[in-house]
Design a protein around this motif. Structure first.
Motif, PDB file in Angstrom:
ATOM      1  N   LEU A 170      41.031   9.409 105.012  1.00 40.48           N
ATOM      2  CA  LEU A 170      40.820   9.016 103.505  1.00 40.48           C
ATOM      3  C   LEU A 170      39.620   8.071 103.468  1.00 40.48           C
ATOM      4  CD1 LEU A 170      44.660   7.958 103.024  1.00 40.48           C
ATOM      5  CD2 LEU A 170      43.300   9.743 101.607  1.00 40.48           C
ATOM      6  N   SER A 171      39.216   7.114 104.210  1.00 38.13           N
ATOM      7  CA  SER A 171      38.401   6.202 104.334  1.00 38.13           C
ATOM      8  C   SER A 171      37.131   6.729 104.353  1.00 38.13           C
ATOM      9  CB  SER A 171      38.540   5.232 105.294  1.00 38.13           C
ATOM     10  OG  SER A 171      38.672   5.465 106.480  1.00 38.13           O
ATOM     11  N   ILE A 226      33.808  -1.773 102.034  1.00 42.28           N
ATOM     12  CA  ILE A 226      35.021  -1.723 102.196  1.00 42.28           C
ATOM     13  C   ILE A 226      35.831  -0.575 103.077  1.00 42.28           C
ATOM     14  CG2 ILE A 226      37.600  -2.021 101.387  1.00 42.28           C
ATOM     15  CD1 ILE A 226      36.448  -4.747 101.284  1.00 42.28           C
ATOM     16  N   TYR A 227      35.250   0.630 102.378  1.00 44.42           N
ATOM     17  CA  TYR A 227      35.957   1.906 103.056  1.00 44.42           C
ATOM     18  C   TYR A 227      34.966   1.872 104.594  1.00 44.42           C
ATOM     19  CZ  TYR A 227      36.769   3.312  97.984  1.00 44.42           C
ATOM     20  OH  TYR A 227      37.278   3.414  97.089  1.00 44.42           O
ATOM     21  N   ALA A 284      36.546   8.692 100.961  1.00 46.76           N
ATOM     22  CA  ALA A 284      36.139   7.670 100.021  1.00 46.76           C
ATOM     23  C   ALA A 284      34.827   7.067 100.223  1.00 46.76           C
ATOM     24  CB  ALA A 284      37.046   6.553 100.234  1.00 46.76           C
ATOM     25  N   LEU A 294      44.864   5.281  99.987  1.00 40.85           N
ATOM     26  CA  LEU A 294      44.570   4.357 101.211  1.00 40.85           C
ATOM     27  C   LEU A 294      45.167   3.156 101.349  1.00 40.85           C
ATOM     28  CD1 LEU A 294      40.609   4.049 100.905  1.00 40.85           C
ATOM     29  CD2 LEU A 294      42.040   4.241 102.998  1.00 40.85           C
ATOM     30  N   ALA A 336      48.435   4.146 103.157  1.00 37.19           N
ATOM     31  CA  ALA A 336      48.116   4.366 104.955  1.00 37.19           C
ATOM     32  C   ALA A 336      48.114   2.819 105.247  1.00 37.19           C
ATOM     33  CB  ALA A 336      46.738   4.952 104.839  1.00 37.19           C
ATOM     34  N   LEU A 337      47.516   1.760 104.801  1.00 37.13           N
ATOM     35  CA  LEU A 337      47.280   0.528 105.098  1.00 37.13           C
ATOM     36  C   LEU A 337      48.832  -0.345 105.271  1.00 37.13           C
ATOM     37  CD1 LEU A 337      44.632  -0.870 105.838  1.00 37.13           C
ATOM     38  CD2 LEU A 337      44.693  -2.226 103.727  1.00 37.13           C
ATOM     39  N   PHE A 372      41.726  -2.323  93.104  1.00 36.13           N
ATOM     40  CA  PHE A 372      42.655  -1.553  94.391  1.00 36.13           C
ATOM     41  C   PHE A 372      44.157  -2.088  93.457  1.00 36.13           C
ATOM     42  CE2 PHE A 372      39.367  -0.902  97.250  1.00 36.13           C
ATOM     43  CZ  PHE A 372      39.493   0.216  97.762  1.00 36.13           C
ATOM     44  N   ILE A 429      44.203   7.331 107.723  1.00 35.41           N
ATOM     45  CA  ILE A 429      43.478   6.083 107.300  1.00 35.41           C
ATOM     46  C   ILE A 429      41.897   6.788 107.548  1.00 35.41           C
ATOM     47  CG2 ILE A 429      42.533   3.997 107.865  1.00 35.41           C
ATOM     48  CD1 ILE A 429      45.315   3.094 108.121  1.00 35.41           C
ATOM     49  N   LEU A 488      42.647   8.396  95.389  1.00 39.42           N
ATOM     50  CA  LEU A 488      42.267   7.828  96.860  1.00 39.42           C
ATOM     51  C   LEU A 488      42.490   6.515  97.312  1.00 39.42           C
ATOM     52  CD1 LEU A 488      40.823   9.668  98.945  1.00 39.42           C
ATOM     53  CD2 LEU A 488      38.631   8.809  98.002  1.00 39.42           C
ATOM     54  N   LEU A 544      37.382   0.000 106.622  1.00 42.63           N
ATOM     55  CA  LEU A 544      38.631   0.760 106.846  1.00 42.63           C
ATOM     56  C   LEU A 544      38.372   1.877 107.897  1.00 42.63           C
ATOM     57  CD1 LEU A 544      40.114   1.030 103.204  1.00 42.63           C
ATOM     58  CD2 LEU A 544      40.908  -0.469 105.297  1.00 42.63           C
ATOM     59  N   LEU A 550      38.361  -5.348  93.915  1.00 42.39           N
ATOM     60  CA  LEU A 550      37.520  -3.899  93.889  1.00 42.39           C
ATOM     61  C   LEU A 550      38.548  -3.044  93.082  1.00 42.39           C
ATOM     62  CD1 LEU A 550      36.414  -4.054  97.456  1.00 42.39           C
ATOM     63  CD2 LEU A 550      35.052  -4.171  95.426  1.00 42.39           C
TER      64      LEU A 550
END
Lengths: 153, 502
Positions: free
Chosen positions: A50-51, A8-9, A54, B171, B174-175, B432, A47, B167, A12, B430
């Motif tokens: 951060l991604s 997923i990271y 992560a 994210l 940001a999304l 989130f 983004i 974190l 992203l 997951l």
């Protein structure tokens, strides 16, 4: 869990990179007079940072036994989730050509069957009744312009 | 005096036919969604926004607010009767509420929870009445830099307080900001990330995003694990009366929970949920018998149930006074008001007093209606749980799809709904938190607009922004909220390692 999260990271990261390219192609302006691309570029950098962080952290983290368990359901449960998603997709795809009544009866029937109702007679009765009552409520009472399809209902 | 005149005017607005009906429908739907595990107030509000198009803005807001605080009442029913919280803000109630039910005191727990919700809801409303007008007057002095720092602070706080890691929450923010940039640029009119679709020029609607994440996502989660109809503990009307000793124990936590919940509601974040945990800890600390907590202590029911209700009133203050939502349900209220052409903010009280005071008065009425609905009719609401899950989920799917389509009669919106549903399902799996994403979709455009206006205004002089006291303080708090917690964690770890070595 950790492996799925890493994927997923990574996704992203790619999304952030594509978004950055898109943001940079827009008029950027200056710091005093920022243009349309200024904020999207800032967000895409956020983004990406951060991604990437992560992703790196998720790769460094030691995996515990609990985290090795699959995140998504397996076997029958997985098939049920996928089938329900496809049923919703079919509703959207066929809504215009077939109309609301047929599509809503189909979606209701599929949901009933997938979520555990076994008797086909009851499935058909509940699905058809739901479609007709909801059509009456949405179209005739609330006056919503739902697609009627080629069969005119 | 002005406040009481405003309230009297509000009652004259709220006591009209359509507004009374909207209030009753809102609290009824709120109680039902509160009782039903799965679809929470956010999903229900998103589902019902399209049905408010035919109503006026005041009725629409009254109905949606009713769902918001009504869900807090209903959530306790299933927590107490079957140990399954109807929504997240009732998780704590289940700890002692269910234990009380097992001891044969289910009626007392339900009565205390409903009475606590009423008392605290009223405390919250008094707070809303007295806090919002002065805050709105103060906010009239605010310029773009203050609004920018306030919005940024809201997003930072929500990321820090959310249920998932910082974190992950950042994210999600940001999304959400990314989704908020899709559409025509508000200042220059340049289309951004529209992929050639003209419909996307208007931007991504909040309703399909919220319905997808909370409605479709939840249905997919439920499809994963089919459950049967739960066994309910039956409660007779005559059992709904706590003893005088129970009342004596339960009343002070109602007042404390009410005050605590209101102030936590003012802070950005999922206040209704956080306030329940805070109230529970407070009551446990203050109790002479903390060992009773977890074993059926009535204070463990009345404190949290009171706190979550007054938190809903508290969270309305920043929305109505500043026009900035600090929690996902108030973000949906903002979305609904915008659809009706009303811009909440400091001028709302002067330009649309019927909305502000009408909503406040309707909340008093709604609280009284909820008390009546939730005590004698508790058995009827609990029996909703007997409705087979497959029928309920099918109906929710149809409501989501038709509701989304009816916003713009657009198939693109339904595709966005489905995509967000799948995204919501994956994010839940997951761990989130989706609240920061929803809030960022709403706050993103405000953040961008105020940032760009601030930069125009500053003309390259950073001091023109940072030299403004409110902006400086808010940015400093935001900076501290990001830097301080990891620093403290690191220092603690170093201290622990040091003491182990020594």
């Amino acid at each position: 869990m950790i492996r799925t999260q890493s994927i997923i990271y990574l996704f992203l990261c790619i999304l952030g990179a594509i978004y950055l390219v898109g943001g940079l192609s827009l008029p950027m302006g200056t710091v005093n007079q920022p243009g349309a691309g200024f904020f999207p570029t800032l967000v895409s950098v956020l983004i990406l940072c951060l991604s990437v962080s992560a992703f790196v952290l998720s790769r460094k983290k030691p995996t515990t036994t609990g985290e090795r368990k699959p995140v998504f359901p397996q076997g029958q449960d997985r098939r049920r989730v996928i089938a329900l998603t496809l049923a919703i997709l079919s509703f959207v795809v066929f809504l215009k050509p077939l109309g609301y009544c047929i599509c809503s009866a189909g979606l209701m029937g599929a949901t009933l069957r997938l979520l555990g109702l076994r008797s086909w007679v009851r499935i058909v009765i509940i699905a058809v009744l739901t479609a007709l009552i909801s059509y009456y409520f949405f179209v005739l009472i609330l006056d919503l312009p739902l697609p009627i399809g080629s069969l005119l209902f | 005096m002005e406040t009481f005149n405003g309230l009297a005017y509000g009652f004259s607005v709220a006591f009209t036919g359509p507004n009374i009906l909207a209030c009753f429908l809102g609290v009824l739907v709120g109680t039902i969604v509160g009782v039903l595990p799965g679809i929470g107030p956010i999903g229900a509000m998103a589902l019902l926004i399209p049905s408010t198009y035919s109503l006026g803005p005041t009725s629409a807001l009254i109905m949606l607010c009713g769902i918001f605080y009504g869900a807090m009442y209903g959530g306790s029913t299933t927590s107490i009767l079957i140990n399954v919280p109807g929504e997240a803000a009732s998780v704590v109630t289940a700890i002692d509420g269910y234990k009380m039910a097992r001891k044969g005191r289910a009626g007392a727990a339900l009565a205390v929870s409903a009475a606590g919700s009423f008392v605290a809801g009223t405390i919250g409303l008094v707070g809303l009445m007295f806090f919002a007008p002065p805050l709105a007057s103060l906010a009239l002095e605010f310029g773009p830099p203050e609004y920018f720092s306030l919005t940024l602070l809201g997003l930072i706080f929500l990321s820090r307080i959310g249920s998932s890691s910082a974190l992950k929450s950042f994210l999600m923010v940001a999304l959400g900001l990314l989704l908020g940039t899709v559409g025509m640029d508000l200042i220059s009119g340049v289309p951004r990330f529209t992929l050639g679709y003209l419909e996307l020029g208007q931007g991504i609607e909040l309703v399909p995003v919220a319905m997808g994440l909370y409605g479709i996502g939840e249905v997919l989660m439920i499809a994963e694990r089919i459950t049967g109809i739960p066994d309910l503990i039956k409660v007779k009307f005559c059992e709904l009366f706590p003893t005088s000793a129970e009342w004596k124990k339960a009343f002070p936590p109602m007042i404390r929970g009410g005050a605590l919940g209101f102030f936590l509601g003012l802070i950005p974040g999922p206040a209704a949920i956080i306030s329940t945990f805070a109230a529970y800890s407070l009551e446990k600390k203050l109790s002479k018998h903390p060992e009773d907590f977890g074993q059926g202590a009535i204070e463990g029911v009345s404190g949290p149930e009171s706190a979550n209700n007054s938190a809903t009133a508290g969270s309305m203050v920043p929305l109505l006074a500043l026009g900035i939502p600090f929690a996902p349900p108030t973000a949906l209220l903002l979305g609904a008001l915008t659809i009706h052409g009303v811009q909440p903010g400091p001028l709302l009280m002067t330009q649309h007093p019927e909305i502000f005071w009408g909503v406040v008065a309707s909340m008093y009425i709604g609280n009284a209606v909820l008390l009546i609905l939730n005590l004698p009719l508790v058995g009827i609401f609990a029996s909703i749980l007997r409705l087979p899950q497959h029928i309920l989920m099918g109906l929710i799917l149809l409501l989501c799809l038709v509701g989304t389509y009816s916003i713009n009669n657009s198939f693109l919106d339904i595709y966005i709904l489905l995509t967000m549903g799948v995204v919501g399902y994956i994010l839940r799996k997951l761990d989130f938190d989706m609240a920061p994403l929803i809030l960022a979709v709403v706050l993103g455009p405000i953040l961008e607009k105020t940032l760009r206006q601030s930069l125009y205004y500053a003309r390259g002089d950073a001091w023109a922004i940072l030299g403004r006291p409110v902006t400086a303080v808010l940015l400093f708090i935001g900076f501290t909220a990001i830097v301080f917690p990891p620093l403290v964690r690191r220092l603690r770890r170093a201290h622990k390692e040091g003491s182990v070595h020594s």
